[in-house]
Design an enzyme around this catalytic site. Structure first.
Site, PDB file in Angstrom:
ATOM      1  N   LEU A 226       1.816 -16.423  32.615  1.00  0.00           N
ATOM      2  CA  LEU A 226       2.670 -17.172  31.676  1.00  0.00           C
ATOM      3  C   LEU A 226       3.791 -16.278  31.139  1.00  0.00           C
ATOM      4  CD1 LEU A 226      -0.209 -18.940  29.718  1.00  0.00           C
ATOM      5  CD2 LEU A 226       1.311 -20.002  31.397  1.00  0.00           C
TER       6      LEU A 226
ATOM      7  N   ARG B 165      -4.588  -3.916  26.573  1.00  0.00           N
ATOM      8  CA  ARG B 165      -4.075  -4.879  27.552  1.00  0.00           C
ATOM      9  C   ARG B 165      -2.990  -5.772  26.991  1.00  0.00           C
ATOM     10  NH1 ARG B 165      -8.613  -2.682  29.281  1.00  0.00           N
ATOM     11  NH2 ARG B 165      -8.740  -2.446  31.532  1.00  0.00           N
TER      12      ARG B 165
ATOM     13  N   ARG C 126     -11.565  -0.216  17.433  1.00  0.00           N
ATOM     14  CA  ARG C 126     -10.287  -0.766  17.913  1.00  0.00           C
ATOM     15  C   ARG C 126      -9.712  -1.754  16.901  1.00  0.00           C
ATOM     16  NH1 ARG C 126     -11.180  -3.973  22.688  1.00  0.00           N
ATOM     17  NH2 ARG C 126      -9.155  -4.643  22.001  1.00  0.00           N
TER      18      ARG C 126
ATOM     19  N   ARG D  57      -7.700 -11.875  31.903  1.00  0.00           N
ATOM     20  CA  ARG D  57      -6.440 -11.707  31.179  1.00  0.00           C
ATOM     21  C   ARG D  57      -5.218 -11.709  32.100  1.00  0.00           C
ATOM     22  NH1 ARG D  57      -8.036  -9.162  25.540  1.00  0.00           N
ATOM     23  NH2 ARG D  57      -6.351 -10.461  24.871  1.00  0.00           N
TER      24      ARG D  57
ATOM     25  N   CYS E  70     -10.165  -7.164  31.419  1.00  0.00           N
ATOM     26  CA  CYS E  70     -10.894  -6.371  30.419  1.00  0.00           C
ATOM     27  C   CYS E  70     -12.292  -6.939  30.230  1.00  0.00           C
ATOM     28  CB  CYS E  70     -10.137  -6.324  29.105  1.00  0.00           C
ATOM     29  SG  CYS E  70     -10.197  -7.850  28.178  1.00  0.00           S
TER      30      CYS E  70
HETATM   31  C1  UD1 Z   1      -4.372 -12.810  21.463  1.00  0.00           C
HETATM   32  C2  UD1 Z   1      -5.141 -11.884  20.566  1.00  0.00           C
HETATM   33  C3  UD1 Z   1      -6.620 -11.942  20.896  1.00  0.00           C
HETATM   34  C4  UD1 Z   1      -7.123 -13.366  20.860  1.00  0.00           C
HETATM   35  C5  UD1 Z   1      -6.247 -14.278  21.713  1.00  0.00           C
HETATM   36  C6  UD1 Z   1      -6.614 -15.756  21.582  1.00  0.00           C
HETATM   37  C7  UD1 Z   1      -3.545 -10.136  20.082  1.00  0.00           C
HETATM   38  C8  UD1 Z   1      -3.173  -8.708  20.252  1.00  0.00           C
HETATM   39  N1  UD1 Z   1      -4.651 -10.532  20.744  1.00  0.00           N
HETATM   40  O1  UD1 Z   1      -4.556 -12.333  22.798  1.00  0.00           O
HETATM   41  O2  UD1 Z   1      -7.333 -11.132  19.956  1.00  0.00           O
HETATM   42  O3  UD1 Z   1      -8.446 -13.422  21.349  1.00  0.00           O
HETATM   43  O4  UD1 Z   1      -4.870 -14.140  21.327  1.00  0.00           O
HETATM   44  O5  UD1 Z   1      -6.508 -16.167  20.263  1.00  0.00           O
HETATM   45  O6  UD1 Z   1      -2.908 -10.871  19.361  1.00  0.00           O
HETATM   46  N2  UD1 Z   1      -3.613 -16.653  29.669  1.00  0.00           N
HETATM   47  C9  UD1 Z   1      -3.229 -16.923  30.968  1.00  0.00           C
HETATM   48  N3  UD1 Z   1      -2.033 -16.430  31.415  1.00  0.00           N
HETATM   49  C10 UD1 Z   1      -1.224 -15.686  30.615  1.00  0.00           C
HETATM   50  C11 UD1 Z   1      -1.624 -15.420  29.290  1.00  0.00           C
HETATM   51  C12 UD1 Z   1      -2.835 -15.911  28.849  1.00  0.00           C
HETATM   52  O7  UD1 Z   1      -3.940 -17.600  31.717  1.00  0.00           O
HETATM   53  O8  UD1 Z   1      -0.145 -15.271  31.081  1.00  0.00           O
HETATM   54  C13 UD1 Z   1      -4.923 -17.148  29.190  1.00  0.00           C
HETATM   55  C14 UD1 Z   1      -5.874 -15.998  28.844  1.00  0.00           C
HETATM   56  O9  UD1 Z   1      -6.547 -15.511  29.966  1.00  0.00           O
HETATM   57  C15 UD1 Z   1      -6.789 -16.650  27.864  1.00  0.00           C
HETATM   58  C16 UD1 Z   1      -5.879 -17.628  27.130  1.00  0.00           C
HETATM   59  O10 UD1 Z   1      -4.735 -17.817  27.958  1.00  0.00           O
HETATM   60  O11 UD1 Z   1      -7.763 -17.391  28.558  1.00  0.00           O
HETATM   61  C17 UD1 Z   1      -5.453 -17.140  25.776  1.00  0.00           C
HETATM   62  O12 UD1 Z   1      -4.716 -15.968  25.912  1.00  0.00           O
HETATM   63  P1  UD1 Z   1      -3.566 -15.548  24.892  1.00  0.00           P
HETATM   64  O13 UD1 Z   1      -3.354 -16.618  23.878  1.00  0.00           O
HETATM   65  O14 UD1 Z   1      -2.397 -15.107  25.690  1.00  0.00           O
HETATM   66  O15 UD1 Z   1      -4.229 -14.310  24.184  1.00  0.00           O
HETATM   67  P2  UD1 Z   1      -3.646 -12.870  23.977  1.00  0.00           P
HETATM   68  O16 UD1 Z   1      -2.238 -12.954  23.505  1.00  0.00           O
HETATM   69  O17 UD1 Z   1      -3.951 -12.032  25.169  1.00  0.00           O
END
Ligand code: UD1
Length: 421
Positions: free
Chosen positions: A125, A92, A397, A121, A116
């Site tokens: 943003l 994802r 993974r 997710r 997921c």
């Molecule tokens: C990355 C990590 C993951 C880790 C997470 C938080 C990778 C490949 N994965 O995931 O292992 O658990 O950081 O440290 O590096 N959110 C929104 N809108 C968005 C994007 C995010 O609401 O457009 C929310 C998500 O649902 C979540 C939070 O922000 O609740 C954190 O997400 P994010 O920091 O973006 O994590 P990832 O980059 O997906």
């Protein structure tokens, strides 16, 4: 289908070396799209998530192969194929490839990645940030069609310091003419590693690791050889396992400051921690002390990716602990499996109350996500008797042969094929 057979109760002792960070390698692979020259990424782990990312790169016409443990990637031509849900569904976080494709080709087509096991997710943003760089994005039956023909740099304020959105925007700005500024950027070490990689290709990224990241676009990036950072979550997993089994070990290939939030909590459970230049030693008591409150949050606070492993540790603590999950809304699924081993964990919404029990007992349990799976392995290593952990594909993974790492520490763990009938 494979399973792990674990005979628990042996304190983990000895030395083990941590793999290179999956969460650093994944965005760095995506960033290889920014150059038409060959990139060599040294000492990368052989993991399912990395394979899934390489599949996406090949789908886009890039050369992407492991030679030994080094990844060789060359994107001299990009085919603007739709990255369909078969590919994004396996990984994802593949959404952060959008920024790199747009920066290089000014167009991208990628399926919405969906939710997921650990949460919804959303990608709002990412989309808002790219729109802030004048990318037009339309959703055509689940495929995000991105037109970056008018792309230009801007100041982007993130409503939340998302790791993936920060990475996406850093890559998007790398080849734009002018300065892209990300305000309220994520500060995770993997962001710093991505910036170092872009700079190693000749880019100009400043401020990574702080809340404001500045990307001065350059017309061309060149190939390079780069060694991504060690895996801080893998390091934390090994340390938590040693603590859970009352063992004593030295974990090598760690940047100690990356795991400060983890080692400070381990000390509170009673473990003795000694910090070297690139290693951390741990000596733990037979039974950990409970933690009054363990709350996950963005770096440098305690990482959500270590929450399940600490829950497994606290399951045997003397006293009760409260764990609050602030990042993902569905990250306690593994606790019902821990309870099958005799743990006493109750969950309501984003809060788990862990009443420590003296002994966990071996059981047949099933991993349903990556870090939840690691938690089950830790619990099984500390439990009395034999456990069978199913769903190993989730663990694969993110951990390269988890059984080898724990065997090196004296754990009685082996992998077996699972009967398919
Ligand atoms: C990355 C990590 C993951 C880790 C997470 C938080 C990778 C490949 N994965 O995931 O292992 O658990 O950081 O440290 O590096 N959110 C929104 N809108 C968005 C994007 C995010 O609401 O457009 C929310 C998500 O649902 C979540 C939070 O922000 O609740 C954190 O997400 P994010 O920091 O973006 O994590 P990832 O980059 O997906």
């Amino acid at each position: 289908m494979q399973k792990l057979i674990i005979d628990g109760g042996t304190p983990l002792c000895g030395e083990v070396t941590v793999q290179t960070a999956k969460n650093a390698v994944l965005p760095i692979i995506a960033a290889c799209i920014l150059t038409d020259e060959r990139v060599v990424l040294e000492n990368c782990p052989h993991l399912k998530d990395i394979d899934a990312m390489l599949d996406i790169m090949r789908h886009l016409g890039c050369y992407a192969e492991f030679i030994g443990d080094d990844l060789h990637i060359c994107c001299n031509d990009i085919a603007l194929n739709v990255i369909n849900s078969d590919l994004t569904g396996k990984l994802r976080s593949s959404i952060f490839i959008m920024g790199a494709i747009l920066s290089r080709c000014r167009r991208a087509y990628i399926s919405h990645p969906g939710g997921c096991e650990i949460g919804l997710r959303p990608i709002d943003l990412h989309i808002a940030g790219l729109r802030g760089l004048s990318v037009k994005i339309e959703d055509d039956s689940g495929v995000l069609c991105c037109d970056g023909s008018q792309m230009r740099p801007n100041v982007i304020n993130l409503d939340f310091a998302s790791v993936g959105a920060t990475e996406n925007l850093m890559m998007a700005g790398a080849l734009l003419d002018g300065e892209t500024v990300i305000v309220n950027a994520a500060r995770e070490p993997e962001i710093v590693d991505l910036a170092c990689f872009i700079n190693a290709m000749g880019g100009h990224v400043a401020g990574a690791g702080e809340s404001v990241v500045r990307i001065e676009g350059v017309p061309h990036l060149h190939g390079c050889t780069y060694r991504p950072m060690p895996d801080r979550i893998c390091a934390g997993t090994y340390l938590a396992a040693v603590a859970a089994t009352g063992g004593e070990a030295v974990i090598h290939n760690i940047v100690p400051e990356h795991i400060f939030g983890i080692t400070e909590r381990l000390k509170k459970t009673g473990a003795k921690i000694s910090v070297g230049d690139d290693s951390v030693g741990i000596a733990a008591n037979d039974r950990p002390r409970a933690l009054h409150k363990l709350e996950t949050n963005i770096y440098p606070a305690f990482p959500t990716d270590m929450q399940p492993q600490f829950c497994a540790l606290l399951a045997r603590a003397s006293g009760s602990s409260v764990i609050v999950e602030n990042l993902f809304e569905n990250r306690f699924g593994y606790t019902s499996e821990l309870n099958k081993m005799g743990a006493a964990i109750t969950v309501k919404d984003r809060v788990a109350v862990v009443r420590g029990v003296k002994t966990l007992n071996g059981a047949v349990v099933k991993a349903c996500d990556l870090r939840g799976g690691a938690a089950l392995v830790i619990a099984a290593l500390s439990a009395a008797g034999r456990s069978v952990v199913l769903g190993v594909e989730h663990i694969d993974r993110g951990y390269e042969s988890i059984e080898d790492a724990f065997s090196a520490l004296g754990g009685k763990i082996r992998r077996e094929p699972r009967a398919t009938c």
